[in-house]
Design an enzyme around this catalytic site. Structure first.
Site, mmCIF file in Angstrom:
data_model
loop_
_atom_site.group_PDB
_atom_site.id
_atom_site.type_symbol
_atom_site.label_atom_id
_atom_site.label_comp_id
_atom_site.label_asym_id
_atom_site.label_seq_id
_atom_site.Cartn_x
_atom_site.Cartn_y
_atom_site.Cartn_z
ATOM 1 C CG HIS A 89 -0.520 0.046 2.526
ATOM 2 N ND1 HIS A 89 -0.282 1.226 3.185
ATOM 3 C CD2 HIS A 89 -0.224 -0.947 3.402
ATOM 4 C CE1 HIS A 89 0.127 0.955 4.424
ATOM 5 N NE2 HIS A 89 0.180 -0.346 4.576
ATOM 6 C CG ASP A 91 -2.659 4.296 2.745
ATOM 7 O OD1 ASP A 91 -2.299 3.188 2.286
ATOM 8 O OD2 ASP A 91 -3.461 4.412 3.685
ATOM 9 C CD GLU A 185 -3.355 -1.423 5.258
ATOM 10 O OE1 GLU A 185 -3.464 -2.483 5.874
ATOM 11 O OE2 GLU A 185 -2.864 -0.388 5.780
ATOM 12 C CG HIS A 391 0.497 3.322 12.398
ATOM 13 N ND1 HIS A 391 -0.801 2.896 12.478
ATOM 14 C CD2 HIS A 391 0.971 2.807 11.241
ATOM 15 C CE1 HIS A 391 -1.100 2.151 11.417
ATOM 16 N NE2 HIS A 391 -0.024 2.083 10.658
#
Ligand SMILES: [Zn+2]
Length: 422
Positions: A89, A91, A185, A391
């Protein structure tokens, strides 16, 4: 420490993996929740255009960046056998700053804390056992004030480097490979507009895992619950006997849920949870967004029922308040869909072992594009990428492990080419 590459192949692939990775992470591709179009943000299209042109330059065919922001391309095979998909993905997570990523390569990690130049961010191996294991590796980090974007640009760079290598070496056996780089995603939409018949693969692999060796064919089953409490808003000066405070009720609901168990911070391994992740509102109307997770679909349903009961009981203490619950299925544990085609994981295990790595089989406490793709008919387990601490501003990746992932893709092509239709 010499020899930290898993193979000569990995060492050959490493410079290309790193070059691509360092370019991709500088493009801000953070996705945005509650999207109104696909992709949710224009930066993903910018990366998509770069990837499409690089796939073409590498010699892939049928390369497109479609109207929904999906990049697709084909590397024709040189034998018989099934068409195999490779997916990552584009993103990055909306949960940490993603604009202005300036990656740093820390060559030949010697142990100890890695101090980043911005915001006092420190990568402490005492808190990160995986980092402590990477002595001698080249570690890529952000500058400390953004995420790095190894999730999932490590996977993107690894697939790109692997297919470019295969395209440049037609003597290496391979099936026809279909590549797709997907948008959004991180907001749970990567599979939504994925056109499986057009993709045309028998099965696929996402490169969206973490520690070297990971092969994951089991994810959470996932439900989102949005709970809305409506009260009665009255100027506080005239509120006596009239105001019904929705925020207070919402807070009571959250407080009444289990907190010593059934939370992300008190569970591990195969245990599920109910997680309030966002609360917004006013005295008149409050909304709480929950994610509910479990590996077992029946237990998942029980967690949702507990949430519904708790919210109902608290709201019932105030007859003038109203409660709405929106329950939305997000994705299902991929296991039963993937195990229906045992060769999918068998081939991945063989490829990982061929790279000299012992496969790690742990369920993912999360989902991937593959969770929904598997349910939609494309069995899609997940492979490691070499990235960690996703993250967050502490996100990092090992170049040696990224190169190993790219090498595993090359070996996976060989495994599938050998063993055609099995
Ligand atoms: Zn990811």
């Amino acid at each position: 420490m010499p020899g930290s590459y898993t193979s000569e192949l990995a060492e050959v692939l490493a410079p290309d993996v790193l070059d691509r990775f360092l370019r991709y992470v500088r493009i801000d591709t953070q996705s945005h929740r509650d999207r109104t179009s696909s992709p949710s943000t224009p930066g993903q299209l910018e990366l998509g255009r770069v990837l499409a042109s690089e796939l073409e330059a590498a010699g892939l065919e049928d390369v497109v960046l479609d109207e929904n922001g999906y990049v697709l391309g084909t590397l024709p095979g040189n034998g018989d056998g099934d068409v195999i998909g490779l997916i990552a993905h584009m993103d990055t997570s909306p949960d940490a700053p993603g604009r202005g990523v300036e990656p740093i390569v820390h060559r030949a990690y010697g142990g100890g804390a890695i101090e980043l130049p911005r915001e006092g961010t420190v990568l402490d191996p005492a808190a990160m056992p995986e980092l402590a294991d990477k002595l001698g590796h080249d570690i890529v980090t952000s500058s400390g004030d953004t995420l790095l974007g190894a999730d999932d640009k490590a996977g993107v760079a690894e697939i790109m480097a692997a297919v470019a290598h295969l395209a440049a070496h037609p003597e290496l056996p391979r099936p026809t490979l279909r590549v797709s780089f997907t948008p959004d995603e991180e907001i749970g939409e990567g599979a939504t507009l994925f056109d499986i018949p057009r993709f045309g693969a028998r099965c696929a692999y996402t490169l969206d895992g973490s520690e070297i060796g990971e092969l994951q064919d089991e994810t959470f089953s996932a439900i989102e619950v949005i709970l809305t409490v409506r009260g009665i808003e009255v100027h506080p000066g005239q509120a006596t006997g009239k105001l019904v405070n929705a925020l207070r009720l919402a807070a009571q609901i959250v407080a009444a849920l289990p907190s010593a168990t059934l939370t992300p911070e008190t569970t591990a391994d195969r245990e599920g949870f109910i997680h309030p992740m966002e609360i917004t509102g006013t005295a008149g109307k409050a909304e709480v967004r929950f994610i509910v997770r479990d590996f077992d679909d029946d237990l998942l349903q029980r967690h949702v029922e507990l949430l519904e009961q708790t919210a109902g009981q608290i709201t019932a203490t105030e007859p003038r308040a109203r409660l709405d619950l929106a329950v939305r299925e997000q994705y299902r544990n991929m296991r039963r869909f993937v195990t229906a085609v045992p060769k999918v994981t068998d081939a991945a295990e063989a490829a990982i072992r061929a790279e000299g790595i012992e496969p790690i089989r742990r369920p993912i406490r999360g989902g991937t594009d593959g969770s929904r793709l598997s349910e939609m008919g494309l069995p899609t387990p997940n492979l490691f990428t070499g990235g960690h601490e996703y993250h967050s501003v502490r996100e990092w990746a090992s170049l040696q492990d990224m190169a190993a992932a790219a090498a595993v893709v090359v070996r996976l092509a060989e495994v599938w080419s050998k063993d055609g239709d099995g």
